[in-house]
Write an enzyme that holds these catalytic residues in place. Structure first.
Site: not given
Length: 595
Positions: A261, A403-405
């Site tokens: 991530l 997205f992505e956190g």
């Protein structure tokens, strides 16, 4: 790429002044790196853009066909070792290529999922057999990958996944049962990275092939945007895989998920950057074409403001992205020199700069949202029409803040990671924070000596803004101690202060470095950009700081901190209107985003 500049640590920008010659800027890219970027741009223009409507309608095989072409061009293999068919190029180059595909709407979503969260877990955590089996095909486009982490009941709380993996009695296989959702590339992937709980509590990664009995897919999701991206649920019903499918170690799946991530966040920022430049160019072109009251609307001050502010925010976040990207690469080289493997080195470098990766994910996605929103406004009624390009750009941009956190998670993570580095002794925040506290009690320094050199005054402003961050963050730690994590509003105030200051400083350093090479006249509008961004940043930091101080304190303590904040967020008035007009005029004359 030779690395000679001073090594910095992640999060250190808050307490350390950086020399302009130590930052990497887009002007420093080599001819080869720019050729890779141009290849990506050309691919999007010639192969992707003509198919956008058909992609949005999920025409069978269309996205996969585009992905296969991208693999054949070498775009999947930028950071993959040559032994697996890759180009084995450095991290800044992979960012540059990601930026290049960023204007392709749904395509960069499929691209990023494949080259990032699907391929990198195998590259960095797979054993030799797994790498040899899967990476060549994933690199040349013969195989497509997907990443299965999110579940109906676990999004940001990834470790709360309910999917189970139970070992068979003979210990030779695992049987997976569960449900994954929002799986990008799910409709055409051949290889799935699946996370499951072994024995109910050991979070573990697996490589599962599409044709494995028991693996099935839901229908394509109907989404607000990125409609051309395949997004499906993945169902696992007694899916039996050999123990050789375990990725990494049993119970160590969190290392895969969280380390990947970090890289994914800065790459998402790079993809957003590519999309912002496309949207800004569309805005300029339309403003030049659209005539009202017998004049192109690009002649009007209100439109010039929008065009300029788009450029200011794009240029600023670009400066920060490539500054951080090179810092990651330098750290990677340092770790390699200490004997770490290639895989360990890049993951360790990205982990070191996880703060900056989180910052850039937030700023990159929010700049894109701003740019496309203003793009719709510049287009007016046509901006709301699905027959014009801003409709798709506006809808497609929105997912990036999730997205992505989510951006909220990333804001809180950034502050949490800085404080943890300080507590571990990896970042000396205590000394500078105490110095700021002492300065609050002292008589202000009315040093009237005239600054010299480009940005001398602006650098003093940056230094004061960093003191504001230290003051507010130090107060938060003192007030809340171990319960600080529950004060999410305060954490996000501090994060926003850090995001703006890091981006403003990166912009100043980039322009200062380029001015030293090309001369100030050659970068006159870039100087305007840096000053406008900082001018806005001062007021934003003041607002975020006031919100936090008002939350945490009262009485005399509040008055003292408010006075300190006012001192640290003070800057001379500046004619930002004329600066923005100069920036806009430059864009209007070029009829595109040019910086």
């Amino acid at each position: 790429m030779e690395v000679t500049n001073q090594l910095v640590k992640g999060g250190e920008f808050i307490i350390k002044e950086t020399d302009a010659q130590d930052v990497f800027t887009p002007a420093d890219f080599s001819e080869e790196q720019n050729m890779m970027h141009q290849t990506a741009l050309d691919f999007v223009e010639k192969e992707v853009q003509p198919l956008l409507e058909r992609l949005d309608n999920h025409e069978e095989g269309l996205m996969r066909g585009l992905m296969e072409k991208a693999g054949q061009l070498g775009l999947f293999g930028v950071s993959i070792p040559e032994q697996y068919g890759g180009l084995d190029m450095d991290f800044p180059t992979s960012l540059r290529v990601t930026e290049g595909v960023g204007g392709g709407h749904s395509f960069p979503v499929a691209f990023a999922a494949h080259t990032g969260i699907a391929m990198l877990p195998i590259l960095y955590f797979g054993n030799d057999e797994q790498k040899a089996k899967y990476l060549p095909g994933l690199t040349n486009g013969e195989l497509m990958g997907a990443y299965c982490l999110t579940e109906p009941g676990s999004g940001s709380d990834a470790l709360g996944a309910k999917t189970k993996a139970m070992p068979t009695e003979d210990g030779e296989h695992y049987v997976l049962n569960g449900q994954k959702m929002w799986i990008t590339n799910g409709g055409f992937a051949d290889v799935f990275i699946v996370f499951a709980q072994v024995d109910g509590d050991k979070f573990t990664g697996f490589i599962v092939e599409k044709n494995t009995p028991g693996l099935s897919l839901g229908n394509e999701e109907h989404k607000m945007g990125i409609k051309g991206s395949s997004t499906r649920q993945v169902f696992l019903s007694d899916v039996k895989v050999p123990k050789s499918a375990v990725l990494g170690e049993i119970g160590k799946g969190h290392l895969i998920a969280f380390n990947i991530l970090n890289i994914g966040r800065i790459k998402l920022a790079a993809a957003c950057l590519g999309a912002t430049k496309m949207a800004a160019t569309l805005s300029v072109k339309y403003a030049n074409e659209r005539v009202q009251f017998k004049l192109p609307i690009s002649k009007f001050g209100a439109i010039k403001y929008k065009l300029a502010q788009q450029a200011v925010r794009i240029y600023a976040v670009e400066s920060a992205i490539y500054r951080a990207g090179m810092d990651i690469f330098r750290m990677e080289q340092e770790l390699l020199s200490k004997g770490q493997s290639h895989n360990e080195a890049l993951l360790g470098a990205a982990r070191e700069f996880a703060v900056e990766c989180a910052i850039l994910k937030v700023e990159g996605s929010e700049v894109l949202d701003y740019v496309v929103d203003e793009g719709v406004q510049i287009y007016g009624g046509y901006g709301f029409s699905a027959d014009y390009p801003m409709d798709r750009a506006y809808r497609d941009s929105r997912i990036n803040r999730i997205f992505e956190g989510t951006n909220e998670i990333n804001r809180m993570l950034a502050v949490d990671m800085i404080l943890k580095k300080a507590m571990k002794g990896e970042l000396d925040l205590m000394g500078p924070a105490q110095a700021v506290q002492q300065e609050l009690m002292a008589i202000p320094d009315f040093n009237l000596e005239e600054e010299t050199g480009l940005f001398a005054a602006e650098k003093k402003t940056i230094a004061k803004l960093k003191k504001a961050i230290l003051m507010v963050a130090g107060t938060a730690v003192q007030k809340y101690m171990n319960s600080l994590a529950k004060e999410q509003e305060v954490l996000m105030n501090i994060a926003d202060m850090a995001i703006k200051v890091y981006t403003a400083e990166s912009t100043l350093l980039r322009v200062e470095k380029e001015a030293a090479t090309k001369g100030e006249e050659a970068v006159s509008t870039q100087i305007d950009i840096a000053r406008v961004y900082l001018y806005d940043t001062v007021d934003q930091v003041n607002k975020f700081g006031k919100d936090a101080i008002g939350t945490m304190t009262e009485g005399d303590e509040q008055r003292l901190l408010a006075m300190g904040l006012k001192r640290f967020t003070k800057a001379d008035l500046y004619n930002a209107k004329e600066a923005r007009r100069r920036i806009a005029d430059h864009l209007i004359a070029a009829n595109e985003y040019t910086y």
